[in-house]
Scaffold this active site. Structure first.
Site: not given
Ligand SMILES: NC(=O)c1ccc[n+]([C@@H]2O[C@H](COP(=O)([O-])OP(=O)(O)OC[C@H]3O[C@@H](n4cnc5c(N)ncnc54)[C@H](OP(=O)(O)O)[C@@H]3O)[C@@H](O)[C@H]2O)c1
Length: 395
Positions: A69, A71, A176, A190, A192, A319-320
């Site tokens: 550790h 210390e 982002a 996305s 960038w 994602g979202s």
């Molecule tokens: N700019 C950025 O920072 C950034 C970062 C990441 C993504 N993106 C963009 O975001 C888009 C994708 O986002 P999205 O909202 O369509 O999809 P997402 O959040 O990436 O994926 C959603 C999928 O995840 C699975 N999932 C399993 N458990 C879940 C839960 N508890 N809650 C939510 N989803 C769960 C589900 O599919 P199943 O039911 O089949 O498991 C759901 O349809 C893309 O266009 C990507 O380019 C941007």
């Protein structure tokens, strides 16, 4: 010279030693502790400085693989000069043997070395310590002072604190976004959103975490690699997790193709196609069946499983839908959005936070302790969500 020695040599205090007070030494201990990022987990980040007659005679920081550790490193460097010294440390010294009896208690080492005083930033909330370290030092006649830079010390070890007090990993949501709150265009593109400097900052953030998690649609649309590309040393490869109930992750995706180099674990439902499961296993991907809630994998169960693997922290990179579900379930400990001065527009463009959302403005999630940093043309906004239950009760 080892990394440890190089870092110690770099951290010379610039100023006459007689001007240093307790806080200066504690600050140095905190700086040393930070050298253990990605090297100390699942243990805390700890740095220590031994001071005798107004001069630094020992320094150390903890790395899991070293067994010793902070210390103990610092006391060893001090040698006989530790007798009658003051030891500065950012976290209460431990009074128990480490996991698997790997390490011996620091409290005993401090007593054996004959130190006169211990100055610490904070108590260790680990139920195995939680004040016992201080009590044992005091019982041995060592003076103990606690509290300097406590807020910084807590921030530095926020992942460890969450892990040892709740048994769950610290969860940091990072996205982002364009200025109008979109993380991708209506086609899902996305790449960038932000510029190079913000993306480098995002890589540095990744480096601090044990694990990374995304939803399957992000995996399908972006085909990311999700590795730590900072080039900085880390003890364990970043563990990569995908939420994919139906096991739709393509075997030719970057994630699967790199499964031999960095761990890839897919959370699925038990009803997923067995041929897909077999194909993923054949490529070194681990699949873990998880319970579903409302047709979705249960995030709470997912994080409990991640913690069972001794992974103390997760950065969620979208994602979202995943972001929306984690916020709805109040699972986020920290949130970072990198904002680019761009407008994507369009009703069908992907919003930063999906899900049902809220009805009333008064229900909006408030962030506390917000930091704003500039990276090239982009801004990073980081804060700590204040969920209703966290708010102090009104008298
Ligand atoms: N700019 C950025 O920072 C950034 C970062 C990441 C993504 N993106 C963009 O975001 C888009 C994708 O986002 P999205 O909202 O369509 O999809 P997402 O959040 O990436 O994926 C959603 C999928 O995840 C699975 N999932 C399993 N458990 C879940 C839960 N508890 N809650 C939510 N989803 C769960 C589900 O599919 P199943 O039911 O089949 O498991 C759901 O349809 C893309 O266009 C990507 O380019 C941007």
């Amino acid at each position: 010279m080892s990394t440890h020695e190089t870092i110690a040599a770099d951290l010379q205090f610039d100023g006459p030693p007689e001007l240093m007070n307790d806080l200066d030494y504690l600050q140095l201990a905190l700086k040393l502790a930070a050298q253990g990022v990605a090297l100390a987990s699942p243990n805390p980040l700890v740095g220590s400085v031994v001071v005798r007659d107004g001069g630094i005679v020992g320094r150390g920081f903890h790395r899991y693989l070293d067994l010793k550790h902070a210390e103990v490193w610092a006391l060893e460097e001090a040698g006989e000069r530790a007798r009658g010294s003051t030891v500065y440390v950012n976290l209460e010294p431990c009074c128990h043997r480490g996991e698997g009896k790997r390490t011996s208690p620091c409290v005993q080492a401090l007593i054996n070395a004959g130190v006169a005083r211990v100055v610490a930033s904070m108590l260790d909330p680990n139920p195995r310590v939680n004040g016992r370290g201080f009590s044992e030092l005091q019982a041995a006649g060592i003076e103990v002072s606690v509290g300097g830079f406590e807020k910084d010390a807590r921030r530095l070890n926020e992942k460890y604190i969450k892990f040892v007090t709740s048994g769950l990993p610290f969860i940091h949501l990072k996205l982002a976004s364009s200025l109008d709150g979109r993380i991708a265009t209506r086609t899902g593109d996305s790449r960038w959103v932000t510029g190079e400097e913000a993306r480098e900052a995002s890589q540095r953030l990744r480096h601090e975490y044990d694990a990374i998690l995304i939803g399957i649609r992000t995996a399908l649309l972006d085909d990311p690699l999700l590795t730590d590309r900072t080039g900085r040393q880390r003890r364990r490869a970043l563990a990569r997790f995908v939420l994919d109930a139906g096991l739709n992750l393509p075997v030719n995706s970057q994630l699967v193709r790199s499964a031999g180099d960095a761990p890839l674990i897919v959370f699925s439902s038990s009803g997923a196609d067995s041929d897909r499961r077999t194909a993923l296993h054949a490529r070194g991907v681990e699949t873990v069946d998880m319970p579903c809630a409302g047709g979705r994998l249960s995030p709470a169960e997912v994080f409990a499983e991640i913690a069972r693997r001794d992974l103390t922290s997760v950065v969620v990179e979208g994602g979202s839908e995943v972001a929306g579900s984690l916020i709805a379930e109040r699972l986020i400990d920290k949130l970072t959005i990198f904002y680019a001065p761009k407008i994507i527009g369009g009703r069908a463009a992907v919003p930063s936070i999906g899900g049902q959302g809220i009805e009333r403005m008064s229900e909006a999630l408030q962030l506390d302790e917000v930091d704003i940093t500039c990276h090239g043309a982009d801004w990073e906004i980081t804060g700590y969500p204040v969920f209703a239950d966290d708010e102090p009760e009104q008298g």
